[in-house]
Design a protein around this motif. Structure first.
Motif, mmCIF file in Angstrom:
data_model
loop_
_atom_site.group_PDB
_atom_site.id
_atom_site.type_symbol
_atom_site.label_atom_id
_atom_site.label_comp_id
_atom_site.label_asym_id
_atom_site.label_seq_id
_atom_site.Cartn_x
_atom_site.Cartn_y
_atom_site.Cartn_z
ATOM 1 N N MET A 1 0.854 -1.201 0.000
ATOM 2 C CA MET A 1 0.000 0.000 0.000
ATOM 3 C C MET A 1 0.887 1.246 0.000
ATOM 4 N N THR A 2 0.572 2.185 -0.896
ATOM 5 C CA THR A 2 1.391 3.397 -0.948
ATOM 6 C C THR A 2 0.998 4.342 0.182
ATOM 7 N N ALA A 3 1.936 5.235 0.532
ATOM 8 C CA ALA A 3 1.707 6.143 1.656
ATOM 9 C C ALA A 3 0.501 7.061 1.418
ATOM 10 N N PRO A 4 0.354 7.696 0.227
ATOM 11 C CA PRO A 4 -0.815 8.561 0.024
ATOM 12 C C PRO A 4 -2.136 7.818 0.157
ATOM 13 N N LEU A 5 -2.177 6.564 -0.373
ATOM 14 C CA LEU A 5 -3.415 5.784 -0.285
ATOM 15 C C LEU A 5 -3.748 5.487 1.170
ATOM 16 N N ALA A 6 -2.707 5.105 1.949
ATOM 17 C CA ALA A 6 -2.926 4.819 3.360
ATOM 18 C C ALA A 6 -3.449 6.068 4.071
ATOM 19 N N PHE A 7 -2.853 7.224 3.757
ATOM 20 C CA PHE A 7 -3.284 8.483 4.371
ATOM 21 C C PHE A 7 -4.748 8.757 4.037
ATOM 22 N N ASP A 8 -5.106 8.582 2.735
ATOM 23 C CA ASP A 8 -6.484 8.853 2.316
ATOM 24 C C ASP A 8 -7.470 7.922 3.013
ATOM 25 N N LEU A 9 -7.081 6.644 3.135
ATOM 26 C CA LEU A 9 -7.978 5.684 3.789
ATOM 27 C C LEU A 9 -8.208 6.070 5.246
ATOM 28 N N VAL A 10 -7.108 6.417 5.940
ATOM 29 C CA VAL A 10 -7.235 6.828 7.346
ATOM 30 C C VAL A 10 -8.118 8.076 7.438
ATOM 31 N N LEU A 11 -7.907 9.014 6.504
ATOM 32 C CA LEU A 11 -8.696 10.256 6.514
ATOM 33 C C LEU A 11 -10.175 9.952 6.318
ATOM 34 N N CYS A 12 -10.493 9.048 5.358
ATOM 35 C CA CYS A 12 -11.899 8.684 5.106
ATOM 36 C C CYS A 12 -12.518 8.045 6.343
ATOM 37 N N LEU A 13 -11.751 7.125 6.977
ATOM 38 C CA LEU A 13 -12.279 6.471 8.175
ATOM 39 C C LEU A 13 -12.529 7.496 9.283
ATOM 40 N N LEU A 14 -11.575 8.435 9.454
ATOM 41 C CA LEU A 14 -11.738 9.472 10.474
ATOM 42 C C LEU A 14 -12.965 10.325 10.175
ATOM 43 N N LEU A 15 -13.153 10.671 8.875
ATOM 44 C CA LEU A 15 -14.298 11.500 8.480
ATOM 45 C C LEU A 15 -15.605 10.814 8.850
ATOM 46 N N ILE A 16 -15.710 9.524 8.494
ATOM 47 C CA ILE A 16 -16.945 8.792 8.780
ATOM 48 C C ILE A 16 -17.125 8.653 10.290
ATOM 49 N N GLY A 17 -16.008 8.325 10.985
ATOM 50 C CA GLY A 17 -16.083 8.135 12.426
ATOM 51 C C GLY A 17 -16.500 9.408 13.151
ATOM 52 N N VAL A 18 -15.835 10.525 12.828
ATOM 53 C CA VAL A 18 -16.153 11.786 13.513
ATOM 54 C C VAL A 18 -17.551 12.264 13.121
ATOM 55 N N GLY A 19 -17.937 12.057 11.840
ATOM 56 C CA GLY A 19 -19.278 12.430 11.407
ATOM 57 C C GLY A 19 -20.338 11.688 12.200
ATOM 58 N N LEU A 20 -20.158 10.375 12.333
ATOM 59 C CA LEU A 20 -21.110 9.572 13.114
ATOM 60 C C LEU A 20 -21.129 10.026 14.565
ATOM 61 N N ALA A 21 -19.929 10.249 15.119
ATOM 62 C CA ALA A 21 -19.850 10.667 16.522
ATOM 63 C C ALA A 21 -20.587 11.991 16.734
ATOM 64 N N ALA A 22 -20.448 12.920 15.752
ATOM 65 C CA ALA A 22 -21.112 14.217 15.885
ATOM 66 C C ALA A 22 -22.623 14.062 15.844
ATOM 67 N N VAL A 23 -23.111 13.156 14.982
ATOM 68 C CA VAL A 23 -24.567 12.971 14.866
ATOM 69 C C VAL A 23 -25.126 12.240 16.080
ATOM 70 N N LEU A 24 -24.346 11.263 16.589
ATOM 71 C CA LEU A 24 -24.872 10.404 17.649
ATOM 72 C C LEU A 24 -24.602 10.944 19.051
ATOM 73 N N ALA A 25 -23.784 12.017 19.169
ATOM 74 C CA ALA A 25 -23.423 12.507 20.500
ATOM 75 C C ALA A 25 -24.676 12.919 21.282
ATOM 76 N N ARG A 26 -24.712 12.526 22.566
ATOM 77 C CA ARG A 26 -25.857 12.853 23.423
ATOM 78 C C ARG A 26 -25.809 14.323 23.830
ATOM 79 N N ASP A 27 -24.587 14.761 24.177
ATOM 80 C CA ASP A 27 -24.399 16.102 24.711
ATOM 81 C C ASP A 27 -24.286 17.106 23.563
ATOM 82 N N LEU A 28 -25.042 18.200 23.666
ATOM 83 C CA LEU A 28 -25.057 19.208 22.590
ATOM 84 C C LEU A 28 -23.670 19.806 22.370
#
Lengths: 310, 107
Positions: A1-28
């Motif tokens: 796996m090339t370094a840019p691809l690995a970076f992009d994959l991590v970035l996509c996972l972080l985006l989805i993870g943080v997006g979900l966390a923001a939507v599902l967070a209990r506290d405003l």
């Protein structure tokens, strides 16, 4: 796996993870902080897509300004502490279902897109010389698709009118926000003295460079708005009364100049047609006026409705 | 093998070493943020990451800067970040003190 691809994959996972966390967070408050983090990750995503203009706008407006507006709104909501009328899961189900449907359709459509699209890069590049500016994004925003930008500035103007319309009658024309109490020679005051000159320089640089490189009125306007907000928060200047004529002129000058140029085009070629000979001068003039209006409007939106007499 | 290539790989090695050092401080700062008990010790951990971690990363990137102008811009960003971080840390520390004075804190 090339370094840019690995970076992009991590970035996509972080985006989805943080997006979900923001939507599902209990506290405003937690949800808003996660939304700001999400905006910063989106900005990095735009950089990876080689869209620096969009990245700058996303970081400044999407993450920065929207974050401040949401935090202020949450602060005002917190003072009321009303219990929700319906149980949470019932309220959220009604909005989650259409959201999931839209997300599914968007995902399907992106998968159906052809692998290579010619796009508008070619035609824009061919006609760039006629606009007098070297940055194709600025050319698109102010010349080829000027009505988009014109309507955006009108939306900002309308938003401010909406906020001001919440003013109680006896405070009409007064100063927005509460009086800031900063200690003289405190840390914030020193910071408020040190940063504005630098911020002013960066703001002017961003709008000037916007003609030929990533930058422009919205990014510069946000930087200038935050500089002004900092000076107000540091207690160095007070928020101006909204009845002040100069303030109202500053709010209106951008959309007004843009509309005037657009209407003047009716006599030469059509609505929003900018004559090629003076295109660079006109575009820079509109950008400068828009920067002032955007800066003042964004700061006034954050300050909110008038809360004390002039 | 040309001398220039060796010089280049030496600079790359230095960049990697400095980046690694920067990451160590950021990890330490994050662990501190997650594990330390109160606002002030958490701030203490975070400011280390801001000052030293970002400093190491800036120096690492300075070695890769294409020209002096870009290098000056990076130094400028680093200085501004430190200034903002120091100010915000002071404000957080003060408001935490006001909200809960030290003698009232749990041991």
């Amino acid at each position: 796996m090339t370094a840019p691809l690995a970076f992009d994959l991590v970035l996509c996972l972080l985006l989805i993870g943080v997006g979900l966390a923001a939507v599902l967070a209990r506290d405003l408050f937690a949800a808003i902080v996660l939304f700001i983090v999400y905006g910063l990750f989106v900005a990095i995503g735009w950089v990876r897509l080689d869209a620096v203009d969009v990245a700058l706008a996303e970081a400044a407006i999407g993450a920065g300004l929207s974050g401040v507006l949401l935090l202020r709104a949450a602060g005002l909501l917190g003072q009321r502490s009303e219990a929700p009328a319906q149980p949470p899961h019932k309220r959220h189900f009604g909005s989650a279902l259409p959201c999931a449907a839209i997300a599914a359709v968007l995902a399907l459509l992106s998968l159906l897109l052809p692998d290579t699209i010619a796009g508008l890069r070619g035609p824009v590049g061919e006609n760039l010389a006629a606009t007098g500016v070297g940055n194709s994004v600025t050319a698109v925003l102010l010349d080829f698709r000027g009505y988009d930008t014109l309507l955006e500035t009108v939306v900002l103007f309308a938003a401010l009118v909406g906020v001001w319309s919440l003013t109680p009658d006896q405070l009409w024309g007064g100063r927005p926000g509460l009086k800031e109490h900063a200690r003289i020679d405190g840390v914030l005051t020193s910071f408020g003295r040190l940063l504005p000159p630098v911020g002013l320089m960066i703001g002017v640089y961003l709008v000037w460079i916007g003609a030929d490189a990533p930058g422009g009125a919205f990014q510069a306007g946000t930087v200038l708005a935050s500089v002004w907000m900092l000076a107000i928060m540091a207690g160095l200047v007070d928020a101006p009364p909204v009845s002040r004529l100069r303030l109202r002129l500053a709010v209106a000058v951008g959309p007004l100049l843009f509309l005037a140029v657009a209407s003047a085009g009716l006599f030469t070629g059509g609505f929003l047609v900018i004559p090629a000979a003076q295109a660079k001068t006109i575009i820079l003039a509109i950008e400068a006026a828009l920067t002032l209006s955007i800066a003042v409007t964004l700061a006034l939106l954050v300050m909110g409705r008038p809360r004390r007499p002039a | 093998m040309s001398w220039g290539l060796d010089m280049g790989s030496a600079v790359d090695a230095a960049t990697i070493a400095l980046l690694a050092a920067g990451i160590v401080f950021f990890v330490a700062g994050t662990v501190g943020l997650l594990r330390f008990p109160d606002v002030h010790s958490r701030l203490h951990a975070l400011t280390k990451a801001d000052n030293l971690g970002l400093g190491f990363i800036t120096v690492a990137l300075l070695l890769q800067a294409p020209d002096a102008w870009k290098a000056v811009k990076m130094l400028f960003v680093w200085l501004l970040t430190m200034l903002a971080a120091a100010t915000v840390a002071q404000l957080f520390a003060r408001s935490a003190l006001v909200a809960r004075p030290p003698q009232d804190r749990r041991p």
